[in-house]
Design an enzyme around this catalytic site. Structure first.
Site, PDB file in Angstrom:
ATOM      1  N   LYS A 203       6.668 -13.591   0.581  1.00 23.47           N
ATOM      2  CA  LYS A 203       6.281 -12.435   1.394  1.00 23.47           C
ATOM      3  C   LYS A 203       5.845 -12.807   2.811  1.00 23.47           C
ATOM      4  CE  LYS A 203       5.904  -8.874  -1.967  1.00 23.47           C
ATOM      5  NZ  LYS A 203       5.144  -7.925  -2.742  1.00 23.47           N
ATOM      6  N   ARG A 237       5.585 -12.114 -10.368  1.00 22.29           N
ATOM      7  CA  ARG A 237       6.971 -11.711 -10.033  1.00 22.29           C
ATOM      8  C   ARG A 237       7.506 -12.673  -8.976  1.00 22.29           C
ATOM      9  NH1 ARG A 237       9.433  -8.387  -6.247  1.00 22.29           N
ATOM     10  NH2 ARG A 237      11.195  -7.160  -7.006  1.00 22.29           N
TER      11      ARG A 237
HETATM   12  C1  8Y7 Z   1       6.656  -6.079  -5.421  1.00 24.16           C
HETATM   13  C2  8Y7 Z   1       7.430  -5.289  -6.283  1.00 24.16           C
HETATM   14  C3  8Y7 Z   1       8.542  -5.717  -4.458  1.00 24.16           C
HETATM   15  C4  8Y7 Z   1       5.343  -6.424  -5.848  1.00 24.16           C
HETATM   16  C5  8Y7 Z   1       5.788  -5.213  -7.882  1.00 24.16           C
HETATM   17  C6  8Y7 Z   1       9.489  -8.170  -2.349  1.00 24.16           C
HETATM   18  C7  8Y7 Z   1       9.702  -4.284  -6.186  1.00 24.16           C
HETATM   19  C8  8Y7 Z   1       9.358  -6.766  -2.023  1.00 24.16           C
HETATM   20  N1  8Y7 Z   1       7.367  -6.343  -4.295  1.00 24.16           N
HETATM   21  N2  8Y7 Z   1       7.008  -4.858  -7.492  1.00 24.16           N
HETATM   22  N3  8Y7 Z   1       8.612  -5.074  -5.659  1.00 24.16           N
HETATM   23  N4  8Y7 Z   1       4.959  -5.963  -7.083  1.00 24.16           N
HETATM   24  N5  8Y7 Z   1       5.317  -4.813  -9.064  1.00 24.16           N
HETATM   25  O1  8Y7 Z   1       9.217  -8.986  -1.406  1.00 24.16           O
HETATM   26  O2  8Y7 Z   1       4.561  -7.073  -5.153  1.00 24.16           O
HETATM   27  O3  8Y7 Z   1       9.887  -8.571  -3.447  1.00 24.16           O
HETATM   28  S1  8Y7 Z   1       9.863  -5.660  -3.323  1.00 24.16           S
END
Ligand code: 8Y7
Length: 261
Positions: A203, A237
């Site tokens: 990020k 994640r």
């Molecule tokens: C997150 C996410 C994204 C997160 C959850 C990226 C879909 C942006 N970020 N879902 N999604 N938590 N639960 O950089 O921080 O992956 S998208």
């Protein structure tokens, strides 16, 4: 949780066979590397990203979900849309990862008739403008209250607590200082007694701290993810599963060690 993006590249559409095949291939690799859940998303949630129609999003994610379920994978669908949630659950997904925390009209209802798990994520504002001027009086308290409110809304709708996961939503309507405060005080969210998921992988906040572009943030990602683990996060994640697996092997060995025996 391994990230599986089924979004278009500059040459082709997201629903085309090439993208679908490469997403399945990539997901299987993540699974082999140790991912326990594969999070399949067909709409970019990046700040300022364009919206995608229901049909287009389904065309992207459903073939991937079906193929992964057939291979015995545990699949989460990353979507804000109730129609996509329903279709994905019908196709065998067993978790919904919603950056809107089921606030879209019909989203709570889409989950009631299933027993799927749900990740409720905090976001201030909408993806289009959320990074323009994020503001909080106390970011940790406000995110905690929001998540507690969404847990209560789910329970009131009949989505039981053991199906839920909460997430502070790093980067979603947050400055670097907000993100760092949330990470430092993550144990406050852990206190809600719902498993905490974090998404820190690659990020912008990591770029701001290291000066590195998105392609060279793996070490920073692992460090941030371990900071979250040390404060009680239960699900991570990630893009790079094997890097985090190695980090967890060391972490767990240290934590499980007892008296040199
Ligand atoms: C997150 C996410 C994204 C997160 C959850 C990226 C879909 C942006 N970020 N879902 N999604 N938590 N639960 O950089 O921080 O992956 S998208």
């Amino acid at each position: 949780m391994g990230i599986v993006n089924v979004t278009p590249d500059s040459f082709s559409d997201g629903g085309c066979l090439v993208n679908v095949q490469s997403a399945i291939q990539h997901a299987m690799t993540l699974q082999e590397e140790g991912a326990v859940i594969l999070d399949v998303g067909g709409e970019s949630t990046r700040p300022g990203a364009d919206a995608v129609s229901v049909e287009e999003e389904m065309g992207r994610v459903l073939p991937v979900i079906k193929a992964l379920v057939e291979q015995g994978c545990v699949v989460s669908v990353d979507t804000k849309k109730p129609e996509v949630m329903r279709a994905a659950l019908d196709a065998g997904a067993t978790m919904v990862n919603d950056v809107m925390a089921l606030r879209a009209p019909g989203a709570l209802e889409a989950l009631i008739s299933s027993d799927a798990a749900v990740c409720l994520m905090h976001m201030q504002g909408e993806p289009q403008g959320m990074q323009q001027a994020p503001r909080y009086a106390n970011v940790v308290d406000e995110v905690k209250q929001f998540l507690q409110g969404r847990v209560q809304a789910c329970e009131a709708a009949g989505i039981t607590r053991e199906r839920l996961v909460i997430d502070p939503g790093f980067g979603f309507g947050k400055t670097l200082a907000h993100n760092l405060a949330l990470l430092k005080h993550l144990s406050e969210l852990v206190d809600l007694n719902v498993p905490v998921l974090v998404g820190l992988s690659r990020k912008t906040m990591l770029g701001l701290l290291t000066g590195r572009d998105v392609h060279t943030r793996e070490f920073a990602s692992v460090a941030a993810q371990l900071a979250a683990i040390s404060r009680g996060a239960r699900l991570i994640r990630v893009h790079n599963v094997s890097a985090m697996r190695d980090a967890m092997s060391i972490w767990n060995a240290v934590e499980e060690q007892q008296n040199g025996t």
